[in-house]
Design a protein around this motif. Structure first.
Motif, PDB file in Angstrom:
ATOM      1  N   MET A 199       0.260  -1.313   0.233  1.00 45.69           N
ATOM      2  CA  MET A 199      -0.285  -0.009   0.239  1.00 45.69           C
ATOM      3  C   MET A 199       1.173   1.425  -0.096  1.00 45.69           C
ATOM      4  SD  MET A 199      -2.813  -0.672   2.213  1.00 45.69           S
ATOM      5  CE  MET A 199      -3.485   0.637   3.210  1.00 45.69           C
ATOM      6  N   THR A 200       0.113   2.374  -0.787  1.00 46.48           N
ATOM      7  CA  THR A 200       1.109   3.862  -0.629  1.00 46.48           C
ATOM      8  C   THR A 200      -0.527   4.530  -0.175  1.00 46.48           C
ATOM      9  OG1 THR A 200       0.832   4.003  -3.118  1.00 46.48           O
ATOM     10  CG2 THR A 200       3.297   3.169  -2.386  1.00 46.48           C
ATOM     11  N   ARG A 201       0.455   5.900  -0.146  1.00 48.99           N
ATOM     12  CA  ARG A 201       0.053   6.900   0.436  1.00 48.99           C
ATOM     13  C   ARG A 201      -0.700   7.844  -1.317  1.00 48.99           C
ATOM     14  NH1 ARG A 201      -0.167  10.598   5.853  1.00 48.99           N
ATOM     15  NH2 ARG A 201      -1.635  12.274   4.911  1.00 48.99           N
ATOM     16  N   GLN A 202      -1.128   8.221  -1.344  1.00 50.76           N
ATOM     17  CA  GLN A 202      -1.356   8.700  -2.543  1.00 50.76           C
ATOM     18  C   GLN A 202      -1.344  10.541  -2.371  1.00 50.76           C
ATOM     19  OE1 GLN A 202      -1.425   7.426  -5.506  1.00 50.76           O
ATOM     20  NE2 GLN A 202      -0.565   5.545  -4.259  1.00 50.76           N
ATOM     21  N   ASP A 212      -3.265  12.583  -2.134  1.00 46.54           N
ATOM     22  CA  ASP A 212      -4.125  12.900  -2.188  1.00 46.54           C
ATOM     23  C   ASP A 212      -4.771  12.361  -0.220  1.00 46.54           C
ATOM     24  OD1 ASP A 212      -4.824  10.775  -3.150  1.00 46.54           O
ATOM     25  OD2 ASP A 212      -7.091  10.854  -4.373  1.00 46.54           O
ATOM     26  N   LYS A 213      -4.161  12.225   0.286  1.00 44.35           N
ATOM     27  CA  LYS A 213      -3.778  11.143   1.169  1.00 44.35           C
ATOM     28  C   LYS A 213      -4.738  10.073   1.676  1.00 44.35           C
ATOM     29  CE  LYS A 213      -1.733  15.594   2.642  1.00 44.35           C
ATOM     30  NZ  LYS A 213      -1.799  16.595   3.634  1.00 44.35           N
ATOM     31  N   VAL A 214      -4.708   9.553   0.601  1.00 48.00           N
ATOM     32  CA  VAL A 214      -5.653   8.439   0.527  1.00 48.00           C
ATOM     33  C   VAL A 214      -4.726   6.690   0.830  1.00 48.00           C
ATOM     34  CG1 VAL A 214      -7.478   6.745  -0.814  1.00 48.00           C
ATOM     35  CG2 VAL A 214      -7.684   9.485  -0.231  1.00 48.00           C
ATOM     36  N   TYR A 215      -5.090   6.022   0.751  1.00 47.63           N
ATOM     37  CA  TYR A 215      -3.764   4.687   0.983  1.00 47.63           C
ATOM     38  C   TYR A 215      -4.241   3.766  -0.541  1.00 47.63           C
ATOM     39  CZ  TYR A 215      -0.662   5.800   5.047  1.00 47.63           C
ATOM     40  OH  TYR A 215      -0.510   7.002   5.785  1.00 47.63           O
ATOM     41  N   ARG A 216      -3.832   3.174  -0.838  1.00 44.71           N
ATOM     42  CA  ARG A 216      -4.488   2.247  -2.045  1.00 44.71           C
ATOM     43  C   ARG A 216      -3.147   0.924  -2.136  1.00 44.71           C
ATOM     44  NH1 ARG A 216      -5.405   7.668  -4.596  1.00 44.71           N
ATOM     45  NH2 ARG A 216      -7.587   7.932  -4.121  1.00 44.71           N
ATOM     46  N   ASP A 252      -0.695  -0.834  -4.575  1.00 44.78           N
ATOM     47  CA  ASP A 252      -0.063  -0.898  -5.964  1.00 44.78           C
ATOM     48  C   ASP A 252       0.950  -1.720  -6.463  1.00 44.78           C
ATOM     49  OD1 ASP A 252       1.911  -1.122  -3.830  1.00 44.78           O
ATOM     50  OD2 ASP A 252       3.366   0.499  -4.440  1.00 44.78           O
ATOM     51  N   GLU A 256      -8.910  -0.450   2.161  1.00 40.20           N
ATOM     52  CA  GLU A 256     -10.008  -0.064   1.833  1.00 40.20           C
ATOM     53  C   GLU A 256     -10.522   0.654   2.829  1.00 40.20           C
ATOM     54  OE1 GLU A 256     -13.341  -1.440  -0.293  1.00 40.20           O
ATOM     55  OE2 GLU A 256     -12.368  -1.813  -2.500  1.00 40.20           O
ATOM     56  N   ILE A 280      -8.719   1.593   6.036  1.00 36.80           N
ATOM     57  CA  ILE A 280      -7.691   2.772   6.116  1.00 36.80           C
ATOM     58  C   ILE A 280      -7.598   3.831   5.207  1.00 36.80           C
ATOM     59  CG2 ILE A 280      -4.485   2.809   5.664  1.00 36.80           C
ATOM     60  CD1 ILE A 280      -4.750   0.130   6.804  1.00 36.80           C
TER      61      ILE A 280
END
Length: 40
Positions: A1-4, A6-10, A12, A38, A40
């Motif tokens: 997971m990475t934090r994008q 827009d400060k949302v974790y996704r 990768d 989802e 987090i």
């Protein structure tokens, strides 16, 4: 997971076959990982 930006974790990367084996040892599957990511 990475934090994008827009400060949302996704997630990768896809979950590999080896990771699925480890997850199954703990009674989890890919859907569980996706659900938790989802939340987090």
């Amino acid at each position: 997971m990475t934090r994008q930006l827009d400060k949302v974790y996704r997630l990768d990367h896809a979950v590999t076959k080896t990771q699925k084996v480890f997850l199954s040892a703990f009674g989890m599957d890919w859907n569980h990982v996706k659900y938790r990511a989802e939340k987090i």
